[in-house]
Design a protein around this motif. Structure first.
Motif, PDB file in Angstrom:
ATOM      1  N   LEU A 274       0.823  -1.305  -0.002  1.00  0.00           N
ATOM      2  CA  LEU A 274       0.306   0.177   0.045  1.00  0.00           C
ATOM      3  C   LEU A 274       0.748   1.060  -0.115  1.00  0.00           C
ATOM      4  N   GLU A 275       0.500   2.066  -1.002  1.00  0.00           N
ATOM      5  CA  GLU A 275       1.531   3.503  -1.022  1.00  0.00           C
ATOM      6  C   GLU A 275       0.754   4.597  -1.250  1.00  0.00           C
ATOM      7  N   GLY A 276       1.484   5.604  -0.921  1.00  0.00           N
ATOM      8  CA  GLY A 276       0.634   6.934  -1.124  1.00  0.00           C
ATOM      9  C   GLY A 276       1.711   7.803  -1.550  1.00  0.00           C
ATOM     10  N   PHE A 277       1.407   8.460  -2.751  1.00  0.00           N
ATOM     11  CA  PHE A 277       2.390   9.398  -3.733  1.00  0.00           C
ATOM     12  C   PHE A 277       2.010  10.646  -3.040  1.00  0.00           C
ATOM     13  N   TYR A 278       3.309  11.347  -2.980  1.00  0.00           N
ATOM     14  CA  TYR A 278       3.225  12.936  -2.529  1.00  0.00           C
ATOM     15  C   TYR A 278       4.055  13.582  -3.135  1.00  0.00           C
ATOM     16  N   LEU A 279       3.502  14.959  -3.215  1.00  0.00           N
ATOM     17  CA  LEU A 279       4.258  16.001  -4.253  1.00  0.00           C
ATOM     18  C   LEU A 279       4.339  17.107  -3.167  1.00  0.00           C
ATOM     19  N   ASN A 280       5.505  17.494  -3.054  1.00  0.00           N
ATOM     20  CA  ASN A 280       5.803  18.781  -1.961  1.00  0.00           C
ATOM     21  C   ASN A 280       4.950  18.622  -0.563  1.00  0.00           C
ATOM     22  N   GLY A 281       4.987  17.104  -0.112  1.00  0.00           N
ATOM     23  CA  GLY A 281       4.475  16.650   0.964  1.00  0.00           C
ATOM     24  C   GLY A 281       3.075  16.456   0.944  1.00  0.00           C
ATOM     25  N   THR A 282       2.381  16.781  -0.173  1.00  0.00           N
ATOM     26  CA  THR A 282       0.905  16.553  -0.351  1.00  0.00           C
ATOM     27  C   THR A 282       0.559  15.360  -0.772  1.00  0.00           C
ATOM     28  N   LEU A 283      -0.471  14.803  -0.347  1.00  0.00           N
ATOM     29  CA  LEU A 283      -0.991  13.275  -0.929  1.00  0.00           C
ATOM     30  C   LEU A 283      -1.751  13.500  -2.162  1.00  0.00           C
ATOM     31  N   THR A 284      -1.002  13.076  -3.181  1.00  0.00           N
ATOM     32  CA  THR A 284      -1.927  13.091  -4.685  1.00  0.00           C
ATOM     33  C   THR A 284      -2.420  11.784  -5.352  1.00  0.00           C
ATOM     34  N   ASN A 285      -1.826  10.670  -4.456  1.00  0.00           N
ATOM     35  CA  ASN A 285      -2.375   9.278  -5.005  1.00  0.00           C
ATOM     36  C   ASN A 285      -2.352   8.258  -4.040  1.00  0.00           C
ATOM     37  N   LEU A 286      -3.145   7.171  -3.961  1.00  0.00           N
ATOM     38  CA  LEU A 286      -3.133   6.319  -3.281  1.00  0.00           C
ATOM     39  C   LEU A 286      -3.319   4.923  -4.238  1.00  0.00           C
ATOM     40  N   THR A 287      -2.346   3.846  -3.733  1.00  0.00           N
ATOM     41  CA  THR A 287      -2.227   2.466  -4.579  1.00  0.00           C
ATOM     42  C   THR A 287      -2.258   1.574  -3.741  1.00  0.00           C
ATOM     43  N   MET A 288      -3.243   0.445  -4.229  1.00  0.00           N
ATOM     44  CA  MET A 288      -3.157  -0.965  -3.381  1.00  0.00           C
ATOM     45  C   MET A 288      -2.457  -1.805  -4.469  1.00  0.00           C
ATOM     46  N   ASN A 289      -1.409  -2.477  -4.301  1.00  0.00           N
ATOM     47  CA  ASN A 289      -0.715  -3.398  -5.012  1.00  0.00           C
ATOM     48  C   ASN A 289      -0.633  -4.800  -4.193  1.00  0.00           C
ATOM     49  N   ILE A 290      -0.626  -5.941  -5.223  1.00  0.00           N
ATOM     50  CA  ILE A 290      -0.085  -7.060  -4.246  1.00  0.00           C
ATOM     51  C   ILE A 290       1.308  -7.554  -4.804  1.00  0.00           C
ATOM     52  N   LEU A 291       2.300  -7.817  -4.112  1.00  0.00           N
ATOM     53  CA  LEU A 291       3.680  -8.137  -4.529  1.00  0.00           C
ATOM     54  C   LEU A 291       4.305  -9.600  -4.117  1.00  0.00           C
ATOM     55  N   MET A 292       4.070 -10.262  -5.147  1.00  0.00           N
ATOM     56  CA  MET A 292       4.468 -11.685  -4.777  1.00  0.00           C
ATOM     57  C   MET A 292       5.743 -12.294  -5.629  1.00  0.00           C
ATOM     58  N   GLY A 293       6.630 -12.981  -4.961  1.00  0.00           N
ATOM     59  CA  GLY A 293       7.766 -13.233  -5.775  1.00  0.00           C
ATOM     60  C   GLY A 293       8.347 -12.171  -6.284  1.00  0.00           C
ATOM     61  N   HIS A 294       8.447 -12.071  -7.703  1.00  0.00           N
ATOM     62  CA  HIS A 294       9.004 -10.750  -8.454  1.00  0.00           C
ATOM     63  C   HIS A 294       8.074 -10.120  -9.119  1.00  0.00           C
ATOM     64  N   THR A 295       6.796 -10.386  -8.890  1.00  0.00           N
ATOM     65  CA  THR A 295       5.571  -9.739  -9.671  1.00  0.00           C
ATOM     66  C   THR A 295       4.837  -8.952  -8.832  1.00  0.00           C
ATOM     67  N   LEU A 296       4.507  -7.558  -9.248  1.00  0.00           N
ATOM     68  CA  LEU A 296       3.705  -6.680  -8.980  1.00  0.00           C
ATOM     69  C   LEU A 296       2.313  -6.804  -9.656  1.00  0.00           C
ATOM     70  N   TYR A 297       1.383  -6.857  -8.760  1.00  0.00           N
ATOM     71  CA  TYR A 297       0.094  -6.874  -9.439  1.00  0.00           C
ATOM     72  C   TYR A 297      -0.703  -5.650  -8.851  1.00  0.00           C
ATOM     73  N   SER A 298      -1.025  -4.705 -10.008  1.00  0.00           N
ATOM     74  CA  SER A 298      -1.643  -3.445  -9.744  1.00  0.00           C
ATOM     75  C   SER A 298      -3.056  -3.835  -9.405  1.00  0.00           C
ATOM     76  N   VAL A 299      -3.671  -3.441  -8.373  1.00  0.00           N
ATOM     77  CA  VAL A 299      -5.090  -3.939  -7.823  1.00  0.00           C
ATOM     78  C   VAL A 299      -6.234  -2.667  -8.081  1.00  0.00           C
ATOM     79  N   MET A 300      -5.793  -1.319  -7.236  1.00  0.00           N
ATOM     80  CA  MET A 300      -6.603  -0.499  -7.142  1.00  0.00           C
ATOM     81  C   MET A 300      -5.812   0.948  -7.242  1.00  0.00           C
TER      82      MET A 300
END
Length: 359
Positions: free
Chosen positions: A217-243
């Motif tokens: 689960l990650e939040g993406f910040y620009l100048n300290g301001t939250l701009t985007n939230l992303t839920m991913n599943i990371l298994m092995g060496h594969t990242l699955y982009s969920v929401m």
């Protein structure tokens, strides 16, 4: 650059991992009206139109990327259902890269007729040889665009912050639901997460993924301001982009895409070798993917269900007939010989069904 279809490397593919199975297939979203579960197969009561519902046999699992191998184990579970008649049709979506793992010939040996048609396409970012090597495979214009956006964002001090642990999960989804509900209610009048059960489900699922070390689960910040939230599943060496959802801040920078670019650039930090962007014909996916994996839909009617046979024949008609016909709600008024849809194996106009290759 147009992404080309390819069979992805199995070395780093987590499909065969028990943890992958446990993460994807043992969780049933409340949006599905599940009337019965037989091992890993679920019978989903699917409302086709007002007053008409069919019982779809499908794999258990959340609704996102629910394709799974029809292997020997799955066949044995399916075969044990044959004497029963509580399901109308089997629906299966499977990826081309897993064709060699399918055991569809076992179905034909039972005398069952399989109908297969192209479904959607999964888009992949292959990072096996690093981010720069990935960029070199894109068109010059796309490569320049990504680099320009990454460079431009540096002045805004971009930061990916990870949410982890029970408190982190609660904090993430509190923010995610707030922005998801606001955006989709305004855009479409309804959010997927308007249903409290769906919110509870996704949080519980995330906690289970966290316990297996598969949640990102990650939040993406620009100048300290939250701009985007992303839920991913990371298994092995594969990242699955969920929401993903944007917060409305710094929209001119397309923070959802910018967040993805930064995650790709830092792939080595995550030990990511490939990213599954999911299926769906979205322009941004086709623009950044350097691999595609077509999905196929398999339909198989229960020989004991007239309703199931009618539905599968109807799908064949829509798929194979060159004439655009109305949706099922009005089909009986438009097709005089509707009764023929109930005949096993009927395909209008003498067209030949696309049967699953067992070669």
């Amino acid at each position: 650059m147009i992404a080309e279809s390819t069979v992805l490397s199995e070395i780093h593919h987590p499909y065969q991992l028990q943890s992958f199975f446990e993460c994807w297939w043992q969780y049933l979203s409340p949006k599905f009206d599940i009337v019965d579960v037989h091992h890993n197969l679920a019978i989903h009561r699917r409302e086709m139109c007002k007053g008409v519902a069919l019982k779809e046999l499908r794999y258990a699992g959340w609704n996102n990327a629910w394709s799974q191998d029809f292997d020997q184990r799955c066949y044995e579970q399916f075969a044990s259902l044959q004497p029963q008649s509580q399901w109308d049709y089997l629906a299966l979506t499977w990826p081309e890269s897993r064709r060699a793992f399918q055991r569809f010939e076992l179905l034909t040996e039972l005398g069952l007729e399989i109908f297969q048609k192209p479904s959607s396409t999964a888009y992949w970012v292959d990072l096996h040889h690093g981010f720069d090597a990935y960029l070199s495979q894109l068109s010059a214009a796309k490569r320049k665009d990504i680099r320009r956006k990454l460079k431009k964002s540096e002045a805004l001090h971009p930061e990916l912050r990870r949410f982890s642990g029970i408190d982190g999960i609660q904090q993430f989804f509190s923010l995610f639901f707030k922005h998801h509900l606001a955006y989709w209610t305004q855009k479409a009048g309804h959010s997927y997460f308007s249903d409290l059960r769906e919110r509870d489900f996704i949080v519980a699922w995330a906690q289970a993924l966290e316990e297996q070390g598969a949640l990102l689960l990650e939040g993406f910040y620009l100048n300290g301001t939250l701009t985007n939230l992303t839920m991913n599943i990371l298994m092995g060496h594969t990242l699955y982009s969920v929401m993903t959802i944007n917060t409305g801040e710094y929209q001119e920078f397309a923070p959802g895409l910018l967040s993805l670019y930064h995650r790709m650039a830092r792939a080595t930090e995550y030990n990511i070798l490939q990213i599954n962007l999911g299926d769906g014909e979205h322009g941004y996916k086709a623009g950044i993917a350097n691999r595609t994996d077509p999905y196929y839909s398999l339909l198989l009617a229960n020989p004991k269900s007239i309703r199931g046979q009618a539905y599968v024949n109807y799908v064949k008609y829509k798929t194979l007939s060159p004439i655009q016909i109305p949706e099922i709600t009005g089909i009986s008024a438009k097709i005089p010989d509707l009764g023929r849809l109930f005949l096993p194996g009927f395909i209008p106009g003498g067209a030949v069904a696309s049967l699953v290759s067992v070669a």
